[in-house]
Enzyme design. Structure first.
Site, PDB file in Angstrom:
ATOM      1  N   ASP A 130       0.852  -1.186   0.000  1.00 32.95           N
ATOM      2  CA  ASP A 130       0.000   0.000   0.000  1.00 32.95           C
ATOM      3  C   ASP A 130       0.888   1.236   0.000  1.00 32.95           C
ATOM      4  OD1 ASP A 130      -2.262  -1.607   0.174  1.00 32.95           O
ATOM      5  OD2 ASP A 130      -2.297  -1.534   2.366  1.00 32.95           O
ATOM      6  N   SER A 170      -3.458  17.338 -11.092  1.00 34.71           N
ATOM      7  CA  SER A 170      -2.269  16.756 -10.487  1.00 34.71           C
ATOM      8  C   SER A 170      -2.154  17.307  -9.074  1.00 34.71           C
ATOM      9  CB  SER A 170      -1.019  17.123 -11.296  1.00 34.71           C
ATOM     10  OG  SER A 170       0.144  16.635 -10.667  1.00 34.71           O
ATOM     11  N   ASN A 219      -2.610  -9.813   5.479  1.00 38.26           N
ATOM     12  CA  ASN A 219      -3.048  -9.216   6.747  1.00 38.26           C
ATOM     13  C   ASN A 219      -3.651 -10.258   7.681  1.00 38.26           C
ATOM     14  OD1 ASN A 219      -2.311  -6.685   5.795  1.00 38.26           O
ATOM     15  ND2 ASN A 219      -4.393  -6.086   5.237  1.00 38.26           N
ATOM     16  N   GLN A 271     -14.691  -7.674  -3.479  1.00 35.74           N
ATOM     17  CA  GLN A 271     -14.986  -8.141  -4.835  1.00 35.74           C
ATOM     18  C   GLN A 271     -16.487  -8.241  -5.087  1.00 35.74           C
ATOM     19  OE1 GLN A 271     -13.035  -8.041  -7.080  1.00 35.74           O
ATOM     20  NE2 GLN A 271     -11.041  -8.959  -6.721  1.00 35.74           N
ATOM     21  N   THR A 278     -19.625  -8.153  10.991  1.00 34.82           N
ATOM     22  CA  THR A 278     -19.088  -7.085  11.825  1.00 34.82           C
ATOM     23  C   THR A 278     -19.992  -5.854  11.738  1.00 34.82           C
ATOM     24  OG1 THR A 278     -17.626  -6.363  10.028  1.00 34.82           O
ATOM     25  CG2 THR A 278     -16.722  -7.916  11.633  1.00 34.82           C
ATOM     26  N   LEU A 279     -20.077  -5.138  12.869  1.00 34.55           N
ATOM     27  CA  LEU A 279     -21.002  -4.009  12.980  1.00 34.55           C
ATOM     28  C   LEU A 279     -20.291  -2.735  13.414  1.00 34.55           C
ATOM     29  CD1 LEU A 279     -23.768  -5.993  14.910  1.00 34.55           C
ATOM     30  CD2 LEU A 279     -23.777  -5.445  12.467  1.00 34.55           C
ATOM     31  N   LYS A 328     -20.420  -1.152  17.048  1.00 36.59           N
ATOM     32  CA  LYS A 328     -21.441  -1.938  17.751  1.00 36.59           C
ATOM     33  C   LYS A 328     -21.025  -3.395  17.967  1.00 36.59           C
ATOM     34  CE  LYS A 328     -25.273   0.894  16.056  1.00 36.59           C
ATOM     35  NZ  LYS A 328     -26.542   0.908  15.281  1.00 36.59           N
ATOM     36  N   GLY A 329     -19.840  -3.771  17.496  1.00 31.87           N
ATOM     37  CA  GLY A 329     -19.364  -5.128  17.717  1.00 31.87           C
ATOM     38  C   GLY A 329     -19.583  -6.032  16.528  1.00 31.87           C
ATOM     39  N   ASP A 345      -9.593  -7.390   8.402  1.00 37.18           N
ATOM     40  CA  ASP A 345      -8.700  -8.535   8.240  1.00 37.18           C
ATOM     41  C   ASP A 345      -8.216  -9.029   9.596  1.00 37.18           C
ATOM     42  OD1 ASP A 345      -8.932  -8.299   5.466  1.00 37.18           O
ATOM     43  OD2 ASP A 345      -7.185  -6.977   5.329  1.00 37.18           O
TER      44      ASP A 345
END
Length: 323
Positions: A12, A36, A52, A171, A221-222, A225-226, A254
């Site tokens: 990255d 630019s 990861n 994807q 996954t939230l 909120k967990g 990840d």
């Protein structure tokens, strides 16, 4: 149980523009856009969904087998992963190619302009967990990668009865209904965030509740909120862990998957598996980059107790045994 992790392996390149993109884009000229941006900084970080997840699994004492294709510029990255305990036996170097690269330019309003060069990743379908001897006693993680590779891995695992975690996430926009159905068909676990579950349900023409019950195990996954884990129709609400600071959310998903798989590999209770995953994600959030964090198992267990209370089963992390 061996864990084979497939997914992108990438560098990255992070740039920061000391202004706002919108101030330099003319609305009546977007059809001939030519701009630019002079940036203040450039940082190269190790990333990619597969790498990861493998990195986070290794921090938790697993010996994941990373499967994917990279360029001739991968050796320093390889050394870092091996140092942490990742098995690189499934990583194939593609001659005269670069490792996949993501170029991210961020402005002061957190807007981003991103360019992704797949490079060696476009050859990911030339190697698979099947080639490395994956069996019914193992687990394959299918994370975002070259589409042909993801299709091959899901099909091979389904035919051979190899359990796999399916995580199409990034994807999803390019997948049609049939591709998504094929990916989910043999999956033991389906993973994604709440937005991605909504997108998958819409593509499949079913409700989110039906989707969560269509695969033996789903983990959604939230954010703050967990998470929600659904196992054979039974739901487990997972609270989030508390970060000491928020530096960069990149790689948190990840990391969550790494923690989830590590807990599941130890056969821990689902409530503990989910809490492990939430805590693993927090470490990534606290650092700029998806693989810049590190910790000992003692530190991890102590922080787990601070967030969620005592859990004797976590000692299985240090012994390597199942609970």
């Amino acid at each position: 149980m061996r864990v084979f992790v497939t997914g992108s392996i990438a560098y990255d390149y992070i740039m920061v523009f000391p202004g706002k993109f919108q101030d330099h884009i003319l609305a009546d000229k977007v059809h001939v856009l030519s701009v630019s941006f002079l940036v203040d900084s450039l940082t190269r970080r190790r990333g990619g969904t597969g790498a990861n997840i493998a990195y986070n699994l290794a921090l938790l004492g697993e010996k994941p087998i990373l499967v994917g294709t990279v360029g001739e510029d991968f050796e320093d990255y390889r050394g870092r992963l091996k140092e942490k305990g990742v098995d690189d036996g499934g990583v194939r170097v593609i001659k005269d190619e670069h490792t996949a690269s993501c170029f991210v330019n961020t402005d002061l309003a957190d807007n981003q302009i991103i360019a992704f060069y797949p490079g060696a990743m476009s050859k990911a379908s030339t190697i698979s967990p099947k080639d490395l001897g994956a069996t019914k006693d193992d687990l394959v993680v299918i994370a975002p990668n070259d589409p042909a590779a993801m299709g091959r891995y899901a099909a091979e695992c389904t035919v051979a009865g190899v359990p796999y975690l399916y995580d199409p996430s990034m994807q999803l926009p390019r997948m049609d209904k049939s591709e998504l159905q094929e990916g989910c068909k043999g999956a033991k676990i389906l993973a994604g965030n709440d937005y991605e579950f909504g997108m998958m349900a819409e593509k499949l023409g079913i409700s989110e509740e039906e989707l969560r019950k269509s695969v033996p195990i789903t983990v959604m996954t939230l954010g703050e909120k967990g998470a929600l884990i659904t196992v054979e129709g039974k739901e487990y609400q997972i609270p989030s862990a508390k970060p000491n600071k928020v530096a960069d959310p990149t790689g948190a998903g990840d990391a969550f998957r790494g923690g989830f798989v590590a807990g599941m590999a130890r056969k821990l209770p689902w409530e503990v598996v989910g809490r492990m995953a939430s805590l693993t994600a927090v470490y990534a959030i606290e650092h700029p980059g998806p693989q810049e964090h590190a910790y000992s198992l003692d530190d991890f267990i102590a922080r787990y107790r601070t967030n969620f209370g005592s859990s004797d089963q976590l000692e299985a992390l240090k012994t390597g045994a199942s609970a």
